[in-house]
Write an enzyme that holds these catalytic residues in place. Sequence first.
Site, PDB file in Angstrom:
ATOM      1  N   HIS A 138     -18.183 -14.307   5.407  1.00  0.00           N
ATOM      2  CA  HIS A 138     -17.479 -14.082   6.672  1.00  0.00           C
ATOM      3  C   HIS A 138     -17.255 -12.602   6.893  1.00  0.00           C
ATOM      4  O   HIS A 138     -17.587 -11.759   6.072  1.00  0.00           O
ATOM      5  CB  HIS A 138     -16.154 -14.866   6.722  1.00  0.00           C
ATOM      6  CG  HIS A 138     -15.030 -14.284   5.922  1.00  0.00           C
ATOM      7  ND1 HIS A 138     -13.730 -14.717   6.039  1.00  0.00           N
ATOM      8  CD2 HIS A 138     -14.983 -13.307   4.990  1.00  0.00           C
ATOM      9  CE1 HIS A 138     -12.953 -14.023   5.217  1.00  0.00           C
ATOM     10  NE2 HIS A 138     -13.685 -13.174   4.572  1.00  0.00           N
ATOM     11  N   CYS A 180     -12.535  -6.779   4.237  1.00  0.00           N
ATOM     12  CA  CYS A 180     -12.974  -8.009   4.900  1.00  0.00           C
ATOM     13  C   CYS A 180     -13.545  -7.729   6.293  1.00  0.00           C
ATOM     14  O   CYS A 180     -14.102  -8.629   6.922  1.00  0.00           O
ATOM     15  CB  CYS A 180     -11.824  -9.012   4.987  1.00  0.00           C
ATOM     16  SG  CYS A 180     -11.680 -10.031   3.503  1.00  0.00           S
ATOM     17  N   HIS A 188     -19.461 -10.474   3.744  1.00  0.00           N
ATOM     18  CA  HIS A 188     -19.211 -10.576   2.302  1.00  0.00           C
ATOM     19  C   HIS A 188     -18.844 -12.024   2.032  1.00  0.00           C
ATOM     20  O   HIS A 188     -18.524 -12.771   2.963  1.00  0.00           O
ATOM     21  CB  HIS A 188     -18.069  -9.643   1.868  1.00  0.00           C
ATOM     22  CG  HIS A 188     -16.768 -10.013   2.508  1.00  0.00           C
ATOM     23  ND1 HIS A 188     -16.427  -9.636   3.784  1.00  0.00           N
ATOM     24  CD2 HIS A 188     -15.739 -10.783   2.071  1.00  0.00           C
ATOM     25  CE1 HIS A 188     -15.253 -10.128   4.095  1.00  0.00           C
ATOM     26  NE2 HIS A 188     -14.802 -10.847   3.081  1.00  0.00           N
ATOM     27  N   HIS A 205     -16.985 -15.324  -0.289  1.00  0.00           N
ATOM     28  CA  HIS A 205     -15.856 -15.769  -1.119  1.00  0.00           C
ATOM     29  C   HIS A 205     -16.230 -17.088  -1.789  1.00  0.00           C
ATOM     30  O   HIS A 205     -16.984 -17.886  -1.228  1.00  0.00           O
ATOM     31  CB  HIS A 205     -14.598 -15.995  -0.284  1.00  0.00           C
ATOM     32  CG  HIS A 205     -13.988 -14.740   0.238  1.00  0.00           C
ATOM     33  ND1 HIS A 205     -13.301 -13.854  -0.566  1.00  0.00           N
ATOM     34  CD2 HIS A 205     -13.968 -14.209   1.481  1.00  0.00           C
ATOM     35  CE1 HIS A 205     -12.877 -12.845   0.172  1.00  0.00           C
ATOM     36  NE2 HIS A 205     -13.264 -13.024   1.417  1.00  0.00           N
ATOM     37  N   ASP A 240     -20.559 -24.766   3.440  1.00  0.00           N
ATOM     38  CA  ASP A 240     -21.026 -24.287   2.134  1.00  0.00           C
ATOM     39  C   ASP A 240     -22.304 -23.450   2.271  1.00  0.00           C
ATOM     40  O   ASP A 240     -23.272 -23.892   2.891  1.00  0.00           O
ATOM     41  CB  ASP A 240     -21.281 -25.480   1.212  1.00  0.00           C
ATOM     42  CG  ASP A 240     -21.463 -25.066  -0.236  1.00  0.00           C
ATOM     43  OD1 ASP A 240     -20.947 -23.991  -0.633  1.00  0.00           O
ATOM     44  OD2 ASP A 240     -22.120 -25.816  -0.976  1.00  0.00           O
ATOM     45  N   HIS A 241     -22.276 -22.259   1.702  1.00  0.00           N
ATOM     46  CA  HIS A 241     -23.400 -21.307   1.785  1.00  0.00           C
ATOM     47  C   HIS A 241     -23.740 -20.921   3.220  1.00  0.00           C
ATOM     48  O   HIS A 241     -24.878 -20.631   3.543  1.00  0.00           O
ATOM     49  CB  HIS A 241     -24.638 -21.845   1.051  1.00  0.00           C
ATOM     50  CG  HIS A 241     -24.469 -21.862  -0.432  1.00  0.00           C
ATOM     51  ND1 HIS A 241     -23.733 -22.820  -1.089  1.00  0.00           N
ATOM     52  CD2 HIS A 241     -24.912 -21.022  -1.387  1.00  0.00           C
ATOM     53  CE1 HIS A 241     -23.754 -22.577  -2.382  1.00  0.00           C
ATOM     54  NE2 HIS A 241     -24.453 -21.484  -2.590  1.00  0.00           N
ATOM     55  N   GLU A 269      -8.899 -18.450  -1.143  1.00  0.00           N
ATOM     56  CA  GLU A 269     -10.015 -17.544  -0.841  1.00  0.00           C
ATOM     57  C   GLU A 269     -10.388 -16.750  -2.085  1.00  0.00           C
ATOM     58  O   GLU A 269     -11.555 -16.441  -2.325  1.00  0.00           O
ATOM     59  CB  GLU A 269      -9.617 -16.610   0.299  1.00  0.00           C
ATOM     60  CG  GLU A 269     -10.757 -15.811   0.872  1.00  0.00           C
ATOM     61  CD  GLU A 269     -10.304 -14.918   2.003  1.00  0.00           C
ATOM     62  OE1 GLU A 269     -10.517 -15.302   3.169  1.00  0.00           O
ATOM     63  OE2 GLU A 269      -9.716 -13.855   1.742  1.00  0.00           O
TER      64      GLU A 269
HETATM   65 NI    NI Z   1     -12.960 -11.825   3.103  1.00  0.00          NI
END
Ligand code: NI
Length: 143
Positions: free
Chosen positions: A16, A35, A41, A43, A81-82, A127
């Site tokens: 995200h 972020c 990037h 998580h 997911d992914h 997260e």
């Molecule tokens: Ni983040």
Amino acid sequence: MPRVRVTRLLHFNAAHRLYRPDWSDDRNAEVFGACANPNWHGHNYDIEVTVAGEPDPETGYVMDLGELKRLVNERVIDDVDHRNLNLEVPWLDGLNPTTENFVIAIWDRLAGRLPEGVDLERIVLRETPRNFVEYTGPGPDRS
Ligand code: NI
């Protein structure tokens, strides 16, 4: 009648970026820090979904946790997911994917989908191991 809470822990990875398109890059970097990185990037998220109800007299279960796992996979994890949360998830479209906004969207994906007599009670979304949020749903009695 005794009411018991049961929890299923699940895991997924997603990318995200936290930012507001109506803010400058500097302002985004100031508020959202790393972020706000324009190149995304990732998580490793953990999600705890807690439901509550009375154990069934026959099975002794509030809800089959395999069934809960399938529901969370179908309604949430298969979509995220992914994936890139900003670009690839229709039900997050237009949302700044903070953990707070994300947990509310997840709640809305699961609420009303549980078996008769079983309530969605609480969702914890992690997260990172140190940063996590908890949501117990809308409504005056729960805020
Ligand atoms: Ni983040």
